[in-house]
Design a protein around this motif. Structure first.
Motif, PDB file in Angstrom:
ATOM      1  N   ALA A 109      48.139  30.030  -3.495  1.00 18.36           N
ATOM      2  CA  ALA A 109      48.264  30.664  -4.917  1.00 18.36           C
ATOM      3  C   ALA A 109      48.696  29.867  -5.750  1.00 18.36           C
ATOM      4  CB  ALA A 109      48.984  32.012  -4.458  1.00 18.36           C
ATOM      5  N   LYS A 112      46.709  27.061  -6.794  1.00 17.46           N
ATOM      6  CA  LYS A 112      45.512  27.620  -7.491  1.00 17.46           C
ATOM      7  C   LYS A 112      44.271  27.154  -6.603  1.00 17.46           C
ATOM      8  CE  LYS A 112      46.883  28.501 -12.206  1.00 17.46           C
ATOM      9  NZ  LYS A 112      48.273  28.476 -11.824  1.00 17.46           N
ATOM     10  N   GLU A 125      45.313  42.238   1.238  1.00 18.68           N
ATOM     11  CA  GLU A 125      46.358  41.371   0.858  1.00 18.68           C
ATOM     12  C   GLU A 125      46.030  39.819   0.720  1.00 18.68           C
ATOM     13  OE1 GLU A 125      47.709  41.724   5.043  1.00 18.68           O
ATOM     14  OE2 GLU A 125      46.696  42.946   3.842  1.00 18.68           O
ATOM     15  N   GLU A 128      43.568  39.775  -2.182  1.00 19.88           N
ATOM     16  CA  GLU A 128      44.392  39.758  -3.523  1.00 19.88           C
ATOM     17  C   GLU A 128      45.082  38.493  -3.908  1.00 19.88           C
ATOM     18  OE1 GLU A 128      46.695  43.178  -2.532  1.00 19.88           O
ATOM     19  OE2 GLU A 128      45.285  44.707  -3.313  1.00 19.88           O
ATOM     20  N   ALA A 129      45.769  37.769  -2.903  1.00 21.78           N
ATOM     21  CA  ALA A 129      46.435  36.691  -3.089  1.00 21.78           C
ATOM     22  C   ALA A 129      45.510  35.443  -3.660  1.00 21.78           C
ATOM     23  CB  ALA A 129      47.014  36.093  -1.796  1.00 21.78           C
ATOM     24  N   HIS A 131      42.616  36.404  -5.414  1.00 19.38           N
ATOM     25  CA  HIS A 131      42.302  36.499  -6.967  1.00 19.38           C
ATOM     26  C   HIS A 131      43.365  36.480  -7.834  1.00 19.38           C
ATOM     27  CE1 HIS A 131      39.269  39.302  -4.572  1.00 19.38           C
ATOM     28  NE2 HIS A 131      38.663  38.092  -4.755  1.00 19.38           N
ATOM     29  N   SER A 132      44.656  36.602  -7.371  1.00 21.83           N
ATOM     30  CA  SER A 132      45.762  36.211  -8.179  1.00 21.83           C
ATOM     31  C   SER A 132      45.915  34.953  -8.951  1.00 21.83           C
ATOM     32  CB  SER A 132      47.174  36.536  -7.562  1.00 21.83           C
ATOM     33  OG  SER A 132      47.754  35.384  -6.707  1.00 21.83           O
ATOM     34  N   CYS A 133      44.994  33.931  -8.483  1.00 23.27           N
ATOM     35  CA  CYS A 133      45.140  32.609  -9.170  1.00 23.27           C
ATOM     36  C   CYS A 133      43.873  32.254  -9.530  1.00 23.27           C
ATOM     37  CB  CYS A 133      45.704  31.740  -7.870  1.00 23.27           C
ATOM     38  SG  CYS A 133      44.748  31.376  -6.431  1.00 23.27           S
TER      39      CYS A 133
END
Length: 333
Positions: A109, A112, A125, A128-129, A131-133
């Motif tokens: 993350a 990126k 999870e 989500e990690a 998608h967070s970056c």
């Protein structure tokens, strides 16, 4: 390199390819040199996060690898604005025994990582990690039931691992698997299973896949972190030289018969193992006694020489274009 290979509605991180091909993450074998060569040649290059293993007390090697890949591809893009590199991918083994997973997710993350490939269990999870970056997640599956579970848990796309794929592989025909997935899912799909030439890549696209997923031919490249004997065995073998077994990791997969024989076992009479024997706590599910058991898919009859990764992509690209022109001529008028 013009982007003539991917649909315009795909995630931006999956566009900009020379041909619609992903170099699959190869245990031990995929390293920064191979990934960089694949990306520069115009396909998505990838590696398993667990390949980056540092000694106790040393800083995470995964971070060093991501820095190397990012900086080299950035340098290439600055020097070649009309011929940019393709994105790269990192494979995360999300099996519960992978004690490094949380740390590796944080590192990916931070850097990126544009494409995340997840294996052996879909987890919210992890998606989500990614998608967070701004990353896009492709989860590998062997049947339609697992495909639906992966999408339900937030994966963006699928890698359909069909019969004939190297390493952990399913037993379903790619013709059946892709059509079942496409009956309900219109997002990104890559097809894995004996893709080793441009004609096979075109067939995958005709079936409804957005990408081919090719691994075994890259074992026989100069950049690959594989023993010379392994590379030569790939060159010397064909589909008849592949054995399908669960013994070595607890998950069924395809392996080179000659490597099984060299380990003193009968490839035609291997016992089975179950998934409870999988353990990624040390970065591998393969016992040391079987470290010379070498994985491979059934497409290796197309591998005739040990070449550079860029040369391999050139061959597949030329075959893909020629095959497309032949078929287009059939339907013209």
């Amino acid at each position: 390199m013009k982007d003539t290979a991917t649909k315009p509605d795909l995630h931006p991180n999956l566009q900009g390819l020379r041909i619609p091909l992903i170099g699959s993450p190869l245990f031990i074998i995929s390293n920064p040199d191979l990934v960089i060569a694949q990306c520069k040649a115009g396909i998505i290059g990838s590696f398993p996060a667990l390949n980056a293993r540092e000694a106790d007390g040393e800083p995470p090697l995964l971070e060093a690898w991501l820095k190397q890949i990012t900086e080299e591809l950035d340098r290439h893009n600055q020097e070649n604005p009309d011929n940019p590199a393709a994105p790269y991918a990192v494979n995360q083994i999300v099996h519960r025994s992978n004690g490094r997973l949380e740390r590796d997710l944080e590192i990916c993350a931070k850097w990126k990582v544009p494409v995340w490939i997840t294996s052996l269990g879909a987890r919210v999870e992890v998606n989500e990690a990614a998608h967070s970056c701004g990353g896009v997640v492709l989860h590998d599956i062997i049947n339609n039931t697992f495909a639906k579970k992966a999408i339900d848990k937030g994966a963006d796309g699928l890698i359909a691992v069909a019969a004939g794929a190297g390493g952990h592989a399913g037993q379903q025909s790619p013709l059946a698997l892709i059509r079942e997935i496409r009956s309900w899912f219109d997002g990104p799909v890559a097809l894995s299973g004996a893709i080793a030439c441009g004609e096979s890549l075109l067939a995958a696209r005709a079936m409804g896949a957005d990408f081919g997923y090719m691994g075994s031919p890259f074992i026989a490249t100069h950049e690959a972190n594989a023993q010379d004997e392994y590379k030569q065995m790939i060159v010397d073998s064909t589909a008849e030289d592949i054995v399908y077994s669960s013994l070595f990791t607890g998950v069924s997969g395809n392996y080179l018969k000659k490597s099984v024989e060299r380990a003193g076992m009968d490839p035609d009479n291997l016992p089975s193992a179950d998934a409870s024997s999988m353990n990624f706590s040390s970065g591998s599910s393969k016992p040391k006694a079987w470290k010379e058991i070498w994985g491979s898919g059934q497409g290796i009859g197309d591998v005739k020489d040990i070449v550079g990764a860029g040369e391999l992509v050139d061959r597949v690209a030329a075959e893909y274009k020629a095959a497309g022109k032949r078929l287009a001529a059939e339907f013209a008028g």
